[in-house]
Design an enzyme around this catalytic site. Structure first.
Site, PDB file in Angstrom:
ATOM      1  N   SER A 172       0.838  -1.195   0.000  1.00 18.40           N
ATOM      2  CA  SER A 172       0.000   0.000   0.000  1.00 18.40           C
ATOM      3  C   SER A 172       0.880   1.255   0.000  1.00 18.40           C
ATOM      4  CB  SER A 172      -0.951  -0.029   1.200  1.00 18.40           C
ATOM      5  OG  SER A 172      -2.015   0.895   1.034  1.00 18.40           O
ATOM      6  N   LYS A 224     -19.254  18.243   3.348  1.00 20.05           N
ATOM      7  CA  LYS A 224     -18.432  18.316   4.545  1.00 20.05           C
ATOM      8  C   LYS A 224     -18.893  17.238   5.528  1.00 20.05           C
ATOM      9  CE  LYS A 224     -15.184  20.422   6.906  1.00 20.05           C
ATOM     10  NZ  LYS A 224     -13.812  20.486   6.414  1.00 20.05           N
TER      11      LYS A 224
END
Length: 340
Positions: A172, A224
């Protein structure tokens, strides 16, 4: 006896106070001094270190009295003397290599030392020198490992050769950093790959609701806080978050392809990881070997230096250490006073 023990305890507490004050003064002075002295980064010659080790081992076996060991030690000394004579008559023109170690956690905390060590190398390295980074990381935060990769790219921008050695894992974010190297080497059973993005978050909205707990969170902006641990998860929020993750994944894949264009990105960007043998067949790495083997071979053609940055203790750490030491002394004294 009890009054004597109490008096002694107060005496030790006074001593502790004095020790803490002294430690504080020393910490402040050390901090002031550290701003004036040269970099704390240390360069250690691996060639010299290995030569000293070999000499010590041969000397140790020579003392055993075995004829072959004595001859080997004598031959080694003659070789060193000859080499010194040759070196004294000509200018050394050998390339240099620099070894860095990066062990990454989820926040890539070691990037602070890494960036400073890279800066130090760029001050002294010459074109065509080589930097070897022994990297170990299962991945972590996207921006943090993006910064690690950016720091390694600085080495290549300076026209230095960059080799990354993986002895255990570069997955990763760890592979995101490693892939920018000119060569990626891995030990036989090292884990390589995991080109993907993951987000794990517990959601306790139903638990809070069940216990009549309201969490008020005010936001401005349509997306948000699309997904939170305590708010109700909506399909719109999950879809938007997945889109952001896909965007990051696409950027990850683009980075891999830019440094390894021969890779079939659709095959390797599935989030899977492989051991070195399979990773090499997929084009994720260039060779199978350990960092020890590669660095040892490098010392035969280059002057190789390993860099290290001693960890400095701050005032809090020094005070804690002093307190722990003094407390342990008090405990030991009390225990010895009550023994029969």
């Amino acid at each position: 006896m009890y009054e004597l023990l109490i008096s002694y305890l107060f005496f030790l507490l006074k001593g502790l106070t004095v020790v803490l004050l002294i430690a504080a003064v020393i910490a402040v002075l050390a901090s002031l001094r550290s701003n004036k002295v040269e970099s704390a980064i240390r360069f250690e010659s691996l060639n010299q270190k290995r030569q000293d080790l070999k000499k010590a081992l041969l000397q140790q076996f020579a003392k055993s009295g075995v004829k072959a060991s004595k001859q080997a030690y004598k031959q080694y000394l003659n070789t060193i003397r000859t080499k010194k004579k040759l070196d004294s008559g000509i200018e050394k023109l050998s390339k240099r290599g620099y070894v860095l170690h990066f062990v990454g956690d989820t926040k890539a905390s070691a990037v602070k030392a890494l960036r400073e060590e890279i800066t130090a190398i760029l001050h002294v390295a010459q074109a065509d020198d080589e930097v070897v980074v022994v990297l170990e990381s299962p991945g972590g935060s996207v921006p943090d490992y993006g910064l690690v990769a950016a720091q390694l790219i600085r080495i290549k921008q300076a026209k230095l050769r960059l080799t990354v050695c993986v002895d255990k894992v570069a997955a990763s974010g760890g592979y995101l950093a490693a892939v920018v190297a000119d060569r990626v080497l891995a030990a036989p059973f090292a884990y390589i790959g995991s080109i993907g993005v993951v987000l794990t978050m517990p959601n306790i909205h139903e638990l809070l609701k069940k216990n009549d707990v309201d969490v008020i969170e005010l936001t401005a902006g349509k997306y948000k806080r699309s997904v939170t641990a305590w708010g109700k998860t909506t399909e719109v929020g999950k879809r938007h978050t997945k889109e952001k993750m896909q965007s990051i994944h696409d950027q990850f894949k683009d980075l891999v392809v830019s440094y390894r264009p021969q890779i079939d990105i659709n095959t390797v960007a599935s989030g899977e990881y492989w051991t070195a043998k399979n990773a090499m067949s997929l084009g994720l790495i260039d060779d199978i070997t350990t960092s020890d083997t590669y660095i040892s071979e490098l010392t035969t053609t280059c002057e190789v230096y390993t860099l290290s940055t001693p960890k400095k203790r701050n005032l809090k750490q020094m005070l804690v250490a002093s307190t722990q030491a003094m407390t342990q002394t008090i405990i030991d004294q009390l225990q010895s006073s009550t023994m029969v």
